[in-house]
Design a protein around this motif. Sequence first.
Motif, PDB file in Angstrom:
ATOM      1  N   THR A  29      57.426  38.113  91.152  1.00 23.39           N
ATOM      2  CA  THR A  29      56.182  38.365  91.915  1.00 23.39           C
ATOM      3  C   THR A  29      55.776  39.772  92.481  1.00 23.39           C
ATOM      4  O   THR A  29      54.591  39.851  92.385  1.00 23.39           O
ATOM      5  CB  THR A  29      56.495  37.606  93.270  1.00 23.39           C
ATOM      6  N   PHE A  30      56.657  40.501  92.421  1.00 25.91           N
ATOM      7  CA  PHE A  30      56.567  41.995  92.525  1.00 25.91           C
ATOM      8  C   PHE A  30      56.529  43.024  91.605  1.00 25.91           C
ATOM      9  O   PHE A  30      56.290  44.085  91.687  1.00 25.91           O
ATOM     10  CB  PHE A  30      57.312  42.522  93.900  1.00 25.91           C
ATOM     11  N   TRP A  34      53.509  50.487  90.911  1.00 26.93           N
ATOM     12  CA  TRP A  34      53.102  50.661  92.253  1.00 26.93           C
ATOM     13  C   TRP A  34      52.886  51.984  92.735  1.00 26.93           C
ATOM     14  O   TRP A  34      53.736  52.907  92.160  1.00 26.93           O
ATOM     15  CB  TRP A  34      54.202  50.033  93.264  1.00 26.93           C
ATOM     16  N   LEU A  96      56.732  44.357 101.011  1.00 27.03           N
ATOM     17  CA  LEU A  96      55.606  44.154 100.041  1.00 27.03           C
ATOM     18  C   LEU A  96      54.885  42.759 100.291  1.00 27.03           C
ATOM     19  O   LEU A  96      55.685  41.852 100.337  1.00 27.03           O
ATOM     20  CB  LEU A  96      56.392  44.401  98.483  1.00 27.03           C
ATOM     21  N   THR A  97      53.589  42.975  99.810  1.00 26.58           N
ATOM     22  CA  THR A  97      52.894  41.569  99.544  1.00 26.58           C
ATOM     23  C   THR A  97      52.640  41.669  98.100  1.00 26.58           C
ATOM     24  O   THR A  97      52.992  42.474  97.234  1.00 26.58           O
ATOM     25  CB  THR A  97      51.545  41.746 100.340  1.00 26.58           C
ATOM     26  N   ALA A  98      51.932  40.773  97.497  1.00 24.80           N
ATOM     27  CA  ALA A  98      51.623  40.660  96.323  1.00 24.80           C
ATOM     28  C   ALA A  98      50.727  41.909  95.498  1.00 24.80           C
ATOM     29  O   ALA A  98      50.813  42.394  94.588  1.00 24.80           O
ATOM     30  CB  ALA A  98      50.731  39.301  95.879  1.00 24.80           C
ATOM     31  N   THR A  99      49.967  42.535  96.501  1.00 23.45           N
ATOM     32  CA  THR A  99      49.249  43.691  96.195  1.00 23.45           C
ATOM     33  C   THR A  99      49.396  44.943  96.898  1.00 23.45           C
ATOM     34  O   THR A  99      48.969  46.185  96.618  1.00 23.45           O
ATOM     35  CB  THR A  99      47.868  43.480  96.419  1.00 23.45           C
ATOM     36  N   SER A 100      50.256  45.010  98.090  1.00 27.37           N
ATOM     37  CA  SER A 100      50.361  46.068  99.089  1.00 27.37           C
ATOM     38  C   SER A 100      51.711  46.095  99.652  1.00 27.37           C
ATOM     39  O   SER A 100      52.257  45.089  99.637  1.00 27.37           O
ATOM     40  CB  SER A 100      49.246  46.442  99.781  1.00 27.37           C
ATOM     41  N   GLN A 117      50.488  50.471  97.122  1.00 31.02           N
ATOM     42  CA  GLN A 117      49.453  49.509  96.443  1.00 31.02           C
ATOM     43  C   GLN A 117      49.765  49.566  94.965  1.00 31.02           C
ATOM     44  O   GLN A 117      50.096  50.355  94.443  1.00 31.02           O
ATOM     45  CB  GLN A 117      48.117  50.450  96.385  1.00 31.02           C
ATOM     46  N   ARG A 118      49.907  47.978  94.612  1.00 30.31           N
ATOM     47  CA  ARG A 118      49.996  47.720  93.116  1.00 30.31           C
ATOM     48  C   ARG A 118      49.038  48.231  92.379  1.00 30.31           C
ATOM     49  O   ARG A 118      47.647  48.451  92.791  1.00 30.31           O
ATOM     50  CB  ARG A 118      49.962  46.310  93.171  1.00 30.31           C
TER      51      ARG A 118
END
Length: 119
Positions: A29-30, A34, A96-100, A117-118
């Motif tokens: 998922t991650f 980044w 982490l989340t999917a995008t940050s 940040q991704r």
Amino acid sequence: MQPFRKMLIASRILILAGMSAVTPAAASTFDGAWNVQIASSNAACPSGTSVSIDINNGHVESNNASVTASGRVADAGTISVTLSSGMKRAVGSGRLTATSGSGTWRGAMCSGTWTAQRI
């Protein structure tokens, strides 16, 4: 008794195979590149540094020759990282989340926060 034992062994193998198949998918998922912005709460320490890292199957790696990154991302997004550059070393943790993401870090003389940040 023998057929029961064979079925028991076969079911254990299937369960283990299923567990190993789920883990990389969840960790992935991650996965990806980044960009991490590092800030220090101490005016005597450098702040505003940017570091690029890669995550591959939940493992943190550096994609920069001057900074070595290692660490792990759990399925829920909690991350623990160690960054090294020459004699300098910092340890960070966060989420982490999917995008940050964001968290805190500390070194021998400095500490602060980080955001990611991704790319």
